[in-house]
Design a protein around this motif. Structure first.
Motif: not given
Length: 267
Positions: A44-49, A83-87
């Motif tokens: 999973v990658l949470l990617v900044d704009d 932060e919720k998505l990460m956790l």
């Protein structure tokens, strides 16, 4: 007897795996090897704009890409939601990579995310990236420090937190003058007029400045000027975020293309 083959899957690490990765200023060739390996191994990658598509393209084919844009002056994904998505992803056993432009610990809110995850019992690895402030001035062929011109460098944000008075620019100007420091201002375009006025209380009007937009990318643009014309130059050259403003004597003697082929040299 033939053994049935199974469909290959992405490698999984132990539950609770999370890495904050600095994607650098934009050019994918400026990624560190360690950052590249983390991106390729993520599920999973949470990617900044501000992370370019060319960098995200290094993710494994089966990885889930979640864009969580955060840009000054634009509609942004709330920090608490990120932060919720990460956790949640970590607790689901995913190998999470939080992919941030520049460096996670230089105006990337990486400190807040690490604190949140550690409070929930999740250990976090941080992989540094080249910060845009360094890449911006390097693109002009110049250093941030120099024995003759600058004895140190200050990275500072031009974007004040809501309800905060922000940086004391007058005090910073006096310190920069006395200690011979280079100022590297992130997120300073929208507040450039006020920043200019405040810095002029302690620095000469002739102090060189550079504004570099989209540092390290093919779309990079830059303009050179002096402190008394900082805001006017931004308006005239139609420079916008994301830009870095560099202030200091390390810029003397530099040449750079400034819109419409104009070449400006600071003496």
């Amino acid at each position: 007897m033939n053994t049935p083959t199974s469909t290959p899957s992405l490698p999984r690490m132990a539950p609770g795996s999370c890495t904050l990765v600095g994607a650098g200023p934009g050019d994918p060739e400026l990624l560190t090897l360690k950052a590249l390996k983390a991106i390729q191994a993520a599920t999973v990658l949470l990617v900044d704009d501000l992370v370019s598509d060319a960098i995200v393209a290094h993710a494994a084919p089966g990885a889930r890409i979640v864009h969580v844009g955060k840009r000054g002056g634009c509609k942004s994904t709330p920090q608490a939601f990120i932060e919720k998505l990460m956790l949640m992803a970590v607790r689901d056993g995913e190998r999470v990579v939080r992919l941030k432009g520049g460096d996670p610990f230089i105006f990337g809110r990486g400190g807040e995310e690490v604190e949140h995850l550690r409070a929930a019992g999740v250990q976090v690895e941080v992989i540094n990236g080249i910060t845009s402030g360094l890449a911006a001035v390097t693109s002009l062929g110049l250093p941030l420090t120099h024995r003759e011109h600058a004895h140190g460098v200050v990275f500072v944000t031009g974007h004040a937190r809501p309800g905060s008075s922000g940086t004391d620019w007058r005090a910073l100007a006096a310190t920069a003058r006395d200690a011979r420091l280079t100022l590297v201002i992130y997120m300073g375009v929208s507040g450039a007029e006020r920043i200019q006025q405040e810095l002029l209380t302690g620095l000469p009007a002739s102090t060189p400045v550079a504004i570099i937009q989209n540092a390290s990318l093919p779309t990079q643009r830059q303009a050179l000027s002096t402190l008394d014309r900082l805001h006017a130059t931004i308006v005239e050259q139609q420079l916008a975020s994301p830009s870095v403003v560099v202030v200091g004597d390390v810029l003397r003697g530099v040449e750079a293309a400034c819109g419409d082929g104009l070449l400006l040299k600071l003496a």
